[in-house]
Design a protein around this motif. Structure first.
Motif, PDB file in Angstrom:
ATOM      1  N   ARG A   1      -7.666   5.795  -3.723  1.00 12.19           N
ATOM      2  CA  ARG A   1      -8.170   7.142  -3.470  1.00 12.19           C
ATOM      3  C   ARG A   1      -7.333   8.144  -4.253  1.00 12.19           C
ATOM      4  NH1 ARG A   1      -7.027   8.040   1.960  1.00 12.19           N
ATOM      5  NH2 ARG A   1      -5.153   9.167   1.364  1.00 12.19           N
ATOM      6  N   GLY A   2      -7.998   9.049  -4.966  1.00  8.48           N
ATOM      7  CA  GLY A   2      -7.291  10.081  -5.703  1.00  8.48           C
ATOM      8  C   GLY A   2      -7.011   9.700  -7.140  1.00  8.48           C
ATOM      9  N   ARG A   3      -6.016  10.357  -7.731  1.00  8.57           N
ATOM     10  CA  ARG A   3      -5.632  10.121  -9.122  1.00  8.57           C
ATOM     11  C   ARG A   3      -4.127   9.859  -9.191  1.00  8.57           C
ATOM     12  NH1 ARG A   3      -9.575  11.449 -12.623  1.00  8.57           N
ATOM     13  NH2 ARG A   3      -8.094  11.539 -14.357  1.00  8.57           N
ATOM     14  N   LEU A   4      -3.745   9.026 -10.146  1.00  6.55           N
ATOM     15  CA  LEU A   4      -2.337   8.658 -10.298  1.00  6.55           C
ATOM     16  C   LEU A   4      -1.991   8.624 -11.774  1.00  6.55           C
ATOM     17  CD1 LEU A   4       0.274   7.587  -8.892  1.00  6.55           C
ATOM     18  CD2 LEU A   4      -0.628   5.283  -9.282  1.00  6.55           C
ATOM     19  N   ASP A   5      -0.923   9.320 -12.135  1.00  3.79           N
ATOM     20  CA  ASP A   5      -0.401   9.256 -13.497  1.00  3.79           C
ATOM     21  C   ASP A   5       0.796   8.317 -13.514  1.00  3.79           C
ATOM     22  OD1 ASP A   5      -2.277  11.091 -14.292  1.00  3.79           O
ATOM     23  OD2 ASP A   5      -0.903  12.794 -14.320  1.00  3.79           O
ATOM     24  N   LEU A   6       0.747   7.336 -14.405  1.00  4.61           N
ATOM     25  CA  LEU A   6       1.847   6.380 -14.560  1.00  4.61           C
ATOM     26  C   LEU A   6       2.416   6.485 -15.956  1.00  4.61           C
ATOM     27  CD1 LEU A   6       0.541   3.017 -13.014  1.00  4.61           C
ATOM     28  CD2 LEU A   6       2.194   4.597 -12.049  1.00  4.61           C
ATOM     29  N   THR A   7       3.727   6.463 -16.040  1.00  7.10           N
ATOM     30  CA  THR A   7       4.389   6.331 -17.331  1.00  7.10           C
ATOM     31  C   THR A   7       5.215   5.058 -17.275  1.00  7.10           C
ATOM     32  OG1 THR A   7       4.494   8.724 -17.601  1.00  7.10           O
ATOM     33  CG2 THR A   7       5.927   7.404 -19.009  1.00  7.10           C
ATOM     34  N   VAL A   8       4.818   4.091 -18.094  1.00  8.62           N
ATOM     35  CA  VAL A   8       5.430   2.767 -18.094  1.00  8.62           C
ATOM     36  C   VAL A   8       6.133   2.552 -19.420  1.00  8.62           C
ATOM     37  CG1 VAL A   8       5.046   0.292 -17.779  1.00  8.62           C
ATOM     38  CG2 VAL A   8       3.548   1.944 -16.633  1.00  8.62           C
ATOM     39  N   GLU A   9       7.466   2.550 -19.382  1.00  8.72           N
ATOM     40  CA  GLU A   9       8.257   2.337 -20.588  1.00  8.72           C
ATOM     41  C   GLU A   9       7.814   3.265 -21.717  1.00  8.72           C
ATOM     42  OE1 GLU A   9       9.097  -1.932 -21.358  1.00  8.72           O
ATOM     43  OE2 GLU A   9       7.773  -2.241 -19.632  1.00  8.72           O
ATOM     44  N   GLY A  10       7.535   4.530 -21.365  1.00 10.96           N
ATOM     45  CA  GLY A  10       7.190   5.539 -22.355  1.00 10.96           C
ATOM     46  C   GLY A  10       5.707   5.696 -22.643  1.00 10.96           C
TER      47      GLY A  10
ATOM     48  N   ARG B   1       3.299   9.546 -10.626  1.00 12.82           N
ATOM     49  CA  ARG B   1       3.140  10.978 -10.347  1.00 12.82           C
ATOM     50  C   ARG B   1       1.735  11.261  -9.841  1.00 12.82           C
ATOM     51  NH1 ARG B   1       1.571  15.844 -12.658  1.00 12.82           N
ATOM     52  NH2 ARG B   1       0.795  14.833 -14.538  1.00 12.82           N
ATOM     53  N   ASN B   2       1.654  12.034  -8.777  1.00 15.27           N
ATOM     54  CA  ASN B   2       0.366  12.468  -8.242  1.00 15.27           C
ATOM     55  C   ASN B   2       0.075  13.854  -8.816  1.00 15.27           C
ATOM     56  OD1 ASN B   2      -1.828  13.360  -6.809  1.00 15.27           O
ATOM     57  ND2 ASN B   2      -0.991  12.903  -4.795  1.00 15.27           N
ATOM     58  N   PRO B   3      -0.922  13.974  -9.728  1.00 16.72           N
ATOM     59  CA  PRO B   3      -1.183  15.264 -10.352  1.00 16.72           C
ATOM     60  C   PRO B   3      -1.997  16.206  -9.469  1.00 16.72           C
ATOM     61  CG  PRO B   3      -2.728  13.650 -11.196  1.00 16.72           C
ATOM     62  CD  PRO B   3      -1.791  12.904 -10.258  1.00 16.72           C
ATOM     63  N   GLY B   4      -2.531  15.693  -8.364  1.00 12.26           N
ATOM     64  CA  GLY B   4      -3.397  16.501  -7.514  1.00 12.26           C
ATOM     65  C   GLY B   4      -2.673  17.105  -6.326  1.00 12.26           C
ATOM     66  N   ALA B   5      -3.443  17.863  -5.540  1.00 12.47           N
ATOM     67  CA  ALA B   5      -2.895  18.506  -4.343  1.00 12.47           C
ATOM     68  C   ALA B   5      -2.983  17.611  -3.117  1.00 12.47           C
ATOM     69  CB  ALA B   5      -3.631  19.823  -4.077  1.00 12.47           C
ATOM     70  N   GLU B   6      -3.928  16.666  -3.132  1.00  8.02           N
ATOM     71  CA  GLU B   6      -4.103  15.754  -2.007  1.00  8.02           C
ATOM     72  C   GLU B   6      -3.349  14.450  -2.258  1.00  8.02           C
ATOM     73  OE1 GLU B   6      -5.701  16.548   0.817  1.00  8.02           O
ATOM     74  OE2 GLU B   6      -5.870  18.550  -0.073  1.00  8.02           O
TER      75      GLU B   6
ATOM     76  N   GLU C   1       0.857  -1.181   0.000  1.00  5.57           N
ATOM     77  CA  GLU C   1       0.000   0.000   0.000  1.00  5.57           C
ATOM     78  C   GLU C   1       0.899   1.238   0.000  1.00  5.57           C
ATOM     79  OE1 GLU C   1      -3.353   2.236   2.801  1.00  5.57           O
ATOM     80  OE2 GLU C   1      -2.316   0.452   3.513  1.00  5.57           O
ATOM     81  N   VAL C   2       0.578   2.203  -0.860  1.00  2.00           N
ATOM     82  CA  VAL C   2       1.400   3.395  -0.992  1.00  2.00           C
ATOM     83  C   VAL C   2       0.533   4.644  -0.883  1.00  2.00           C
ATOM     84  CG1 VAL C   2       2.958   4.685  -2.512  1.00  2.00           C
ATOM     85  CG2 VAL C   2       3.034   2.189  -2.495  1.00  2.00           C
ATOM     86  N   GLU C   3       1.061   5.660  -0.207  1.00  2.00           N
ATOM     87  CA  GLU C   3       0.447   6.985  -0.216  1.00  2.00           C
ATOM     88  C   GLU C   3       1.481   7.964  -0.763  1.00  2.00           C
ATOM     89  OE1 GLU C   3      -0.826   9.839   3.270  1.00  2.00           O
ATOM     90  OE2 GLU C   3      -2.404   8.344   2.897  1.00  2.00           O
ATOM     91  N   LEU C   4       1.143   8.578  -1.900  1.00  2.00           N
ATOM     92  CA  LEU C   4       2.054   9.504  -2.568  1.00  2.00           C
ATOM     93  C   LEU C   4       1.527  10.926  -2.376  1.00  2.00           C
ATOM     94  CD1 LEU C   4       4.560   9.641  -4.463  1.00  2.00           C
ATOM     95  CD2 LEU C   4       2.966   9.538  -6.396  1.00  2.00           C
ATOM     96  N   PRO C   5       2.331  11.814  -1.791  1.00  2.00           N
ATOM     97  CA  PRO C   5       1.865  13.175  -1.510  1.00  2.00           C
ATOM     98  C   PRO C   5       1.466  13.941  -2.774  1.00  2.00           C
ATOM     99  CG  PRO C   5       3.905  12.712  -0.332  1.00  2.00           C
ATOM    100  CD  PRO C   5       3.694  11.583  -1.300  1.00  2.00           C
ATOM    101  N   GLY C   6       0.653  14.957  -2.587  1.00  2.00           N
ATOM    102  CA  GLY C   6       0.235  15.794  -3.693  1.00  2.00           C
ATOM    103  C   GLY C   6       1.423  16.390  -4.428  1.00  2.00           C
ATOM    104  N   GLY C   7       1.402  16.287  -5.763  1.00  2.00           N
ATOM    105  CA  GLY C   7       2.454  16.843  -6.591  1.00  2.00           C
ATOM    106  C   GLY C   7       3.740  16.048  -6.637  1.00  2.00           C
ATOM    107  N   ALA C   8       3.826  14.948  -5.883  1.00  4.39           N
ATOM    108  CA  ALA C   8       5.076  14.184  -5.806  1.00  4.39           C
ATOM    109  C   ALA C   8       5.226  13.248  -7.006  1.00  4.39           C
ATOM    110  CB  ALA C   8       5.129  13.377  -4.516  1.00  4.39           C
TER     111      ALA C   8
END
Length: 199
Positions: free
Chosen positions: A143-152, A174-179, A115-122
């Protein structure tokens, strides 16, 4: 689970890395060549004098055939039940993400849950050592939104989305949000014997 002090965590990580390197019969120079992490950095980590980032730990672990989970917790098994209060947690000093090893250890299961929690903007970028085998994993956003880039290739994941991948190269979270975004990583492989991109 209560956090250990940074000094305790660094010391324990250093001891585990050194023991794993010695089990493989590798010198500092050989591990540096295999992983792309400098000899000086590996030496400082092994002595507990440096707080390694997730990026560095993944490269070292994959070069030694160890998952990130195996580096961050005791080798002793927990049995079939892993209570939340006793699950090992670790915070990456670079990105601030909080990582919890959820799965019970020592059961012989081929699954691992993190389980991972990634801070806003990190953002965190992970890449295995050269020659590490392909890793099969799924990312499930809780919970929230997550941007992943996998091998391009980029993927924008919303709450409830789940992405499966056969990972052969670098991945960026990458967490694109503030939360904070919270997500689970489910990996399939032998416990503690595979390279881990679980971030």
């Amino acid at each position: 689970m209560e956090f250990e002090s940074d000094t305790d965590i660094d010391r324990r990580l250093g001891e585990r890395l050194k023991a794993a390197r010695q089990r493989h019969g590798l010198t500092l120079d050989e591990l540096a060549q295999r992983t792309g992490v400098s000899r000086a950095m590996i030496s400082r980590i092994e002595r507990g004098e440096s707080s390694p980032t997730a990026t560095v730990l993944v490269r070292l672990g994959s070069g030694l055939g160890l998952s990130l989970s195996a580096l961050l917790e005791d080798e002793a098994g927990t049995g079939p039940l892993s209570r939340r209060a006793s699950q090992p947690v670790w915070r990456d000093p670079a990105s601030g993400y909080l990582r919890r090893n959820v799965s019970p250890r020592g059961t012989g299961s081929s699954f691992e849950i993190v389980e991972v929690e990634l801070p806003g903007g990190a953002e965190v970028r992970l890449d295995s050592a050269a020659g590490a085998p392909t890793l099969d994993q799924q990312i499930w956003v809780l919970r929230g939104r997550l941007d992943l880039t996998v091998e391009g290739t980029s993927h924008a994941l919303a709450e409830g989305d789940c992405l499966q991948m056969h990972l052969r190269g670098p991945i960026t979270y990458r967490n694109p949000g503030a939360e904070p975004v919270r997500y689970a990583v489910i990996l399939t492989a032998g416990s503690g014997t595979f390279p881990g991109h679980a971030a």
